[in-house]
Design a protein around this motif. Structure first.
Motif, short mmCIF file in Angstrom:
data_model
loop_
_atom_site.label_atom_id
_atom_site.label_comp_id
_atom_site.label_asym_id
_atom_site.label_seq_id
_atom_site.Cartn_x
_atom_site.Cartn_y
_atom_site.Cartn_z
N GLN A 86 -3.34 -1.53 0.04
CA GLN A 86 -4.61 -1.88 0.66
C GLN A 86 -4.29 -2.56 1.99
O GLN A 86 -3.57 -3.54 2.02
CB GLN A 86 -5.42 -2.81 -0.23
CG GLN A 86 -6.74 -3.27 0.37
CD GLN A 86 -7.74 -2.16 0.56
OE1 GLN A 86 -7.60 -1.34 1.47
NE2 GLN A 86 -8.73 -2.10 -0.28
N LYS A 132 -8.27 1.55 -2.49
CA LYS A 132 -6.87 1.68 -2.06
C LYS A 132 -6.82 2.66 -0.89
O LYS A 132 -7.57 3.62 -0.83
CB LYS A 132 -5.96 2.14 -3.20
CG LYS A 132 -6.23 3.53 -3.70
CD LYS A 132 -5.26 3.92 -4.80
CE LYS A 132 -5.65 5.23 -5.41
NZ LYS A 132 -4.92 6.36 -4.97
N GLY A 187 0.75 -3.40 -6.68
CA GLY A 187 0.04 -3.22 -5.43
C GLY A 187 0.67 -3.98 -4.29
O GLY A 187 1.42 -4.93 -4.50
#
Length: 176
Positions: free
Chosen positions: A110, A96, A137
């Motif tokens: 990311q 990350k 995410g």
């Protein structure tokens, strides 16, 4: 005076060791490369706003250093009003690049600066990390997205690319 010089001469290894220790501590504290990349990222974001077409903007984005692209993304999240925690390393960062808080939740981020198609393995690895840590995410990239990449996202990963990426980087607005 000669005695003082002789004493200094006998202590020079300790002076050098102290200077090296101080330099090491300062380097870990201030991360000059990170500071430089963040400065360049801000300059690139300003330049990106002056580029007239989306095609030219993507050409520019794909030409920048991958670490600067990472900083451009994180800086744009900050400018969009999000809280940002940057990773302390660029490579070996555990998968990350940072964490972003929006809509009341922390998300791992990311960023990948691709020149062509993104790699499904990267999406799957990021999803596995988010699943393992039980966190949502955001996978951000400037490449082309294959059907396999979209199907690898799962329910907890959002992808920002294409027009949504330009909205984030140019207007500093979170895409829907």
């Amino acid at each position: 005076m000669i005695d003082a010089l002789q004493q200094l001469h006998s202590h020079w290894p300790f002076v050098i060791l102290g200077a090296l220790l101080l330099a090491t501590l300062l380097a870990r504290r201030f991360k000059p490369r990170h500071v430089f990349y963040r400065w360049v990222a801000k300059k690139h974001l300003a330049r990106l706003q002056r580029i007239p077409t989306a095609q030219q903007q993507f050409g520019f984005i794909r030409s920048v250093n991958p670490y600067i692209f990472e900083e451009m993304v994180l800086t744009s999240f900050e400018r969009a009003g999000c809280r940002v925690k940057r990773s302390t390393r660029y490579s070996g960062d555990g998968g990350k690049d940072g964490e972003v808080k929006f809509r009341g939740q922390w998300h791992f981020v990311q960023s990948k600066r691709y020149a062509s198609h993104i790699k499904v393995e990267h999406v799957k690895a990021f999803r596995a990390l988010c699943d393992k840590r039980n966190v949502r995410g955001v996978f951000v990239h400037c490449g082309r997205t294959s059907k396999g990449s979209w199907s690898s996202l799962g329910n907890n990963i959002a992808m920002i690319s294409g027009g949504k990426l330009l909205t984030l980087l140019v207007s500093h607005q979170l895409p829907d």
